[in-house]
Each structure stands twice: as structure tokens, then as C-alpha cells.
Write a protein that holds these residues in place. Structure first.
Motif, short mmCIF file in Angstrom:
data_model
loop_
_atom_site.label_atom_id
_atom_site.label_comp_id
_atom_site.label_asym_id
_atom_site.label_seq_id
_atom_site.Cartn_x
_atom_site.Cartn_y
_atom_site.Cartn_z
N ALA A 49 0.67 -1.17 -0.43
CA ALA A 49 -0.59 -0.53 0.05
C ALA A 49 0.65 1.21 0.38
O ALA A 49 1.80 1.46 0.51
N GLY A 50 0.07 2.66 -0.91
CA GLY A 50 1.27 3.50 -1.09
C GLY A 50 0.34 5.06 -0.81
O GLY A 50 -0.86 4.56 -0.76
N LEU A 51 0.92 6.14 -0.20
CA LEU A 51 0.23 7.44 -0.01
C LEU A 51 1.62 8.30 -0.24
O LEU A 51 1.81 7.94 -0.66
N ARG A 53 2.46 11.73 -1.36
CA ARG A 53 2.75 13.37 -0.03
C ARG A 53 1.67 14.15 -0.47
O ARG A 53 0.72 14.13 -1.26
N ASN A 54 1.92 14.82 0.86
CA ASN A 54 0.46 15.93 0.95
C ASN A 54 0.24 14.84 1.23
O ASN A 54 -0.65 14.14 2.39
N MET A 55 -1.37 15.16 0.71
CA MET A 55 -3.20 14.86 1.19
C MET A 55 -3.30 13.58 0.10
O MET A 55 -4.65 13.87 -0.75
N GLY A 56 -1.91 12.68 -0.09
CA GLY A 56 -2.90 11.85 -1.13
C GLY A 56 -3.77 10.66 -0.73
O GLY A 56 -3.62 10.23 0.40
N THR A 57 -4.20 10.42 -1.41
CA THR A 57 -5.21 9.19 -1.22
C THR A 57 -4.71 7.84 -1.90
O THR A 57 -3.75 7.82 -1.86
N PRO A 58 -4.60 6.79 -0.69
CA PRO A 58 -4.08 5.92 -1.10
C PRO A 58 -4.03 4.90 -2.14
O PRO A 58 -5.29 4.88 -2.64
N SER A 59 -3.00 3.90 -2.06
CA SER A 59 -2.87 3.21 -2.85
C SER A 59 -2.60 1.07 -2.74
O SER A 59 -1.79 1.42 -2.17
N TYR A 60 -3.80 0.57 -3.09
CA TYR A 60 -3.63 -0.85 -2.32
C TYR A 60 -3.22 -2.04 -3.00
O TYR A 60 -3.64 -1.37 -5.16
N ALA A 61 -1.53 -2.52 -3.10
CA ALA A 61 -2.38 -3.92 -4.55
C ALA A 61 -3.66 -4.91 -3.80
O ALA A 61 -4.30 -4.85 -3.10
#
Length: 127
Positions: A49-51, A53-61
Motif C-alpha cells: 500500500a502507498g500514499l 505526499r501531501n494529502m494523497g489518497t491511498p493506493s493498494y495492491a
């Protein structure tokens, strides 16, 4: 000096929950792309999973979507990974990673985009 330190790993039964933490120092987490990766024995490191920077939305495998949640607390300079409904195939060493670059969503899953890595924390799921 940028440092990342994971904690919260352990041995749990299938179906359990676990929350990993990654304490960051030497930089502001608000301005960094952050992610969790894992590496199981005999397998390549993979994105969890990743975010952005700043107010980024999450990303998932695909393997973690719907079961895991990545969040960050910028005031505490800490990244979290809430893991629910754990399966034996989630067994791995989990690493947090940070990048000062403005990663786009499709870049979050690429390990080579990250300059800084923690030492990892072991998660074992077995009955």
C-alpha cells in the motif's frame, strides 16, 4: 538524517488483525510519498500500500485491498498499516519506505522510487 523504524509485527492466527507502525525521523512525512512493501521467503519484494505526499489518497495492491488500510499521522511522523482478516500468505517481513519526490499513483508501487527504507518487521500468520 532520514530514518524509518517499523514496529508492531508478530505471530497471529488466520483471521486476526495487526497494526504496523513506522516511525519517521529527519523529515516531514507530509511532504513525502510513503509506502509499505513486504518480502516473503523465496519471493520478491512486493508493494502492499502507498500514499502520495501531501494529502494523497491511498493506493493498494490487489492482495491487500479491502483488508488493509494505510494511514499517516503527520503530527506524530508515523505511518500505519492496519491489517485485517490476515491470511497465511500475508506472512512476510514488512518494510516501510519514503520518497521525497512527487510520485504519481502508478509510481507508488515501484520500489526503486523510494530512497529510504526501514529495517522491517516480521509478520507471521499461522494456525
Amino acid at each position: 538524517q532520514v530514518q524509518l523504524e517499523e514496529s508492531g509485527g508478530g505471530s497471529v492466527q488466520p483471521g486476526s488483525s495487526l497494526t504496523l507502525s513506522c516511525a519517521a525521523s529527519g523529515f516531514s512525512t507530509f511532504y513525502y510519498g510513503l509506502a509499505w512493501f513486504r518480502e516473503a521467503p523465496g519471493k520478491d519484494r512486493e508493494f502492499v500500500a502507498g500514499l502520495k505526499r501531501n494529502m494523497g489518497t491511498p493506493s493498494y495492491a490487489a492482495s491487500s485491498k479491502g483488508r488493509f488500510a494505510i494511514t499517516r499521522d503527520n503530527a506524530k511522523s508515523t505511518l500505519y498499516l492496519q491489517m485485517n482478516s490476515l491470511k497465511p500468505e500475508d506472512t512476510a517481513v514488512y518494510y516501510c519506505a519514503a520518497s521525497p519526490r512527487g510520485l504519481i499513483t502508478s509510481s507508488l508501487a515501484r520500489g526503486q522510487e523510494y530512497e529510504y527504507w526501514g529495517q522491517g518487521t516480521q509478520v507471521t500468520v499461522s494456525s
